[in-house]
Design a protein around this motif. Structure first.
Motif, PDB file in Angstrom:
ATOM      1  N   LYS A 281     119.613   9.575  54.735  1.00 28.48           N
ATOM      2  CA  LYS A 281     121.058   9.338  55.481  1.00 28.48           C
ATOM      3  C   LYS A 281     121.309  10.543  56.447  1.00 28.48           C
ATOM      4  O   LYS A 281     122.016   9.680  56.744  1.00 28.48           O
ATOM      5  CB  LYS A 281     121.954   7.690  55.367  1.00 28.48           C
ATOM      6  CG  LYS A 281     120.748   6.421  54.431  1.00 28.48           C
ATOM      7  CD  LYS A 281     121.678   5.369  53.495  1.00 28.48           C
ATOM      8  CE  LYS A 281     120.669   4.482  53.161  1.00 28.48           C
ATOM      9  NZ  LYS A 281     121.182   3.483  52.666  1.00 28.48           N
ATOM     10  N   LEU A 282     121.057  11.110  55.499  1.00 27.31           N
ATOM     11  CA  LEU A 282     122.115  12.317  56.138  1.00 27.31           C
ATOM     12  C   LEU A 282     121.082  13.050  57.503  1.00 27.31           C
ATOM     13  O   LEU A 282     120.059  13.261  56.813  1.00 27.31           O
ATOM     14  CB  LEU A 282     121.981  13.235  55.128  1.00 27.31           C
ATOM     15  CG  LEU A 282     122.489  14.517  55.369  1.00 27.31           C
ATOM     16  CD1 LEU A 282     123.332  15.166  53.812  1.00 27.31           C
ATOM     17  CD2 LEU A 282     121.778  15.804  55.914  1.00 27.31           C
ATOM     18  N   PHE A 283     121.525  13.344  58.415  1.00 25.83           N
ATOM     19  CA  PHE A 283     121.027  14.605  59.724  1.00 25.83           C
ATOM     20  C   PHE A 283     122.157  15.121  59.606  1.00 25.83           C
ATOM     21  O   PHE A 283     123.246  15.343  59.648  1.00 25.83           O
ATOM     22  CB  PHE A 283     120.386  13.454  61.239  1.00 25.83           C
ATOM     23  CG  PHE A 283     120.267  14.373  62.194  1.00 25.83           C
ATOM     24  CD1 PHE A 283     119.550  13.901  61.795  1.00 25.83           C
ATOM     25  CD2 PHE A 283     120.378  14.192  62.750  1.00 25.83           C
ATOM     26  CE1 PHE A 283     117.698  14.713  62.880  1.00 25.83           C
ATOM     27  CE2 PHE A 283     120.160  14.985  63.943  1.00 25.83           C
ATOM     28  CZ  PHE A 283     118.540  15.407  63.623  1.00 25.83           C
ATOM     29  N   ALA A 284     121.839  16.672  60.451  1.00 25.07           N
ATOM     30  CA  ALA A 284     123.040  17.567  60.672  1.00 25.07           C
ATOM     31  C   ALA A 284     121.986  18.362  61.617  1.00 25.07           C
ATOM     32  O   ALA A 284     121.495  18.427  61.536  1.00 25.07           O
ATOM     33  CB  ALA A 284     122.919  17.701  59.439  1.00 25.07           C
ATOM     34  N   VAL A 285     122.873  18.238  62.378  1.00 28.99           N
ATOM     35  CA  VAL A 285     122.492  19.635  63.174  1.00 28.99           C
ATOM     36  C   VAL A 285     123.975  21.378  63.688  1.00 28.99           C
ATOM     37  O   VAL A 285     125.306  21.322  63.023  1.00 28.99           O
ATOM     38  CB  VAL A 285     122.603  18.875  64.846  1.00 28.99           C
ATOM     39  CG1 VAL A 285     121.799  17.976  65.388  1.00 28.99           C
ATOM     40  CG2 VAL A 285     124.205  18.772  65.054  1.00 28.99           C
ATOM     41  N   GLN A 286     122.934  22.159  63.409  1.00 31.37           N
ATOM     42  CA  GLN A 286     123.709  23.302  63.924  1.00 31.37           C
ATOM     43  C   GLN A 286     124.658  23.628  65.128  1.00 31.37           C
ATOM     44  O   GLN A 286     126.127  24.299  65.273  1.00 31.37           O
ATOM     45  CB  GLN A 286     123.270  24.295  64.209  1.00 31.37           C
ATOM     46  CG  GLN A 286     123.925  25.684  63.879  1.00 31.37           C
ATOM     47  CD  GLN A 286     124.856  25.966  62.729  1.00 31.37           C
ATOM     48  OE1 GLN A 286     123.996  26.299  61.936  1.00 31.37           O
ATOM     49  NE2 GLN A 286     125.779  25.951  62.966  1.00 31.37           N
ATOM     50  N   PHE A 287     124.437  22.948  65.903  1.00 32.25           N
ATOM     51  CA  PHE A 287     124.679  23.637  67.761  1.00 32.25           C
ATOM     52  C   PHE A 287     126.003  21.789  67.848  1.00 32.25           C
ATOM     53  O   PHE A 287     126.525  21.224  66.670  1.00 32.25           O
ATOM     54  CB  PHE A 287     123.809  23.085  68.816  1.00 32.25           C
ATOM     55  CG  PHE A 287     123.080  21.409  68.472  1.00 32.25           C
ATOM     56  CD1 PHE A 287     123.319  20.120  68.946  1.00 32.25           C
ATOM     57  CD2 PHE A 287     122.255  21.749  67.617  1.00 32.25           C
ATOM     58  CE1 PHE A 287     122.646  18.993  68.866  1.00 32.25           C
ATOM     59  CE2 PHE A 287     120.941  20.394  67.872  1.00 32.25           C
ATOM     60  CZ  PHE A 287     121.279  19.624  67.964  1.00 32.25           C
ATOM     61  N   HIS A 288     126.253  21.493  69.006  1.00 32.72           N
ATOM     62  CA  HIS A 288     128.358  20.589  68.892  1.00 32.72           C
ATOM     63  C   HIS A 288     127.689  19.434  70.024  1.00 32.72           C
ATOM     64  O   HIS A 288     127.379  19.919  70.849  1.00 32.72           O
ATOM     65  CB  HIS A 288     129.313  22.104  69.445  1.00 32.72           C
ATOM     66  CG  HIS A 288     129.890  22.946  68.292  1.00 32.72           C
ATOM     67  ND1 HIS A 288     130.679  22.491  67.527  1.00 32.72           N
ATOM     68  CD2 HIS A 288     129.747  23.553  67.626  1.00 32.72           C
ATOM     69  CE1 HIS A 288     130.997  23.289  67.235  1.00 32.72           C
ATOM     70  NE2 HIS A 288     130.405  24.313  66.892  1.00 32.72           N
ATOM     71  N   PRO A 289     127.112  18.266  69.293  1.00 32.76           N
ATOM     72  CA  PRO A 289     126.710  17.271  70.741  1.00 32.76           C
ATOM     73  C   PRO A 289     127.912  17.275  71.142  1.00 32.76           C
ATOM     74  O   PRO A 289     127.782  16.914  72.849  1.00 32.76           O
ATOM     75  CB  PRO A 289     126.099  16.668  69.409  1.00 32.76           C
ATOM     76  CG  PRO A 289     126.596  16.528  67.944  1.00 32.76           C
ATOM     77  CD  PRO A 289     126.250  17.979  68.801  1.00 32.76           C
TER      78      PRO A 289
END
Length: 205
Positions: free
Chosen positions: A178-186
């Motif tokens: 249930k975890l999602f993560a991104v390095q950028f800034h949406p």
């Protein structure tokens, strides 16, 4: 009404993130929260952040948020952003050795200083999806805005959901249950950033 909570520990672009989420919330209430109780009540969480891993972990400890965040990342839709992605890993090279939340196996590494690379990596860059995921639906090879000097290196390649190239390929997005993560800034990435946030709002893991 379902609630999306943006976690406030003193180190995130809280209001720009909240405003971006409100644009795509589709009936969800968006709140900025800073207590374990508020985190526990939320239906889905966004964990933003800018700055250093050690300062992040210290702020989370001082506010008593560590266990509430660990629990939320395991049992509800959870989106980490920038430092909020890095802090999910076991440790970082930053400051010698900084311990993270340990929700994802692996480490956070600094970009190697090379003549053609400016550090921090700052600006727009293309992200290529490496696996199908609802949060990245319709966004393969989309452009997102980055500001960072460190990148995540998952121990398990299957956790990588997207990659970016800056001198070398690096992990730009991860997923685990249930975890999602991104390095950028949406929240700074205009239309494609809003699409990612809308995908997260409608994600039913």
């Amino acid at each position: 009404m379902n609630e999306i909570a943006v976690i406030d520990y003193g180190m995130g672009n809280l209001h720009s993130m909240a405003k971006a989420l409100e644009t795509v919330a589709d009936g969800h209430r968006v709140r900025i929260v800073d207590t374990p109780e508020a985190i526990e009540r939320a239906d889905r969480l966004v964990f933003p952040g800018v700055g250093a891993m050690s300062a992040c972990m210290q702020a989370l400890r001082e506010r008593g948020l560590l266990e509430a965040i660990r629990q939320a990342a395991n049992d509800r839709p959870f989106l980490g952003v920038c430092l909020g992605m890095q802090a999910l890993f076991e440790h970082s090279e930053e400051g010698g050795a900084s311990q993270g939340l340990g929700l994802l196996k692996g480490r956070v590494r600094r970009f190697e200083a090379e003549a053609e690379l400016k550090i921090p990596h700052m600006g727009w860059n293309r992200v290529c999806a490496t696996a199908e995921h609802p949060v990245l639906s319709g966004l393969n090879e989309a452009w997102f805005y980055f500001v960072h000097s460190y990148y995540c290196e998952p121990a398990e390649p299957s956790a990588i959901a997207g990659e970016c190239r800056y001198g070398r390929n690096f992990c730009a997005a991860v997923s685990q249950d249930k975890l999602f993560a991104v390095q950028f800034h949406p929240e700074k990435s205009q239309g494609d950033g809003l699409r990612l946030l809308r995908n997260f709002v409608h994600w039913r893991p």
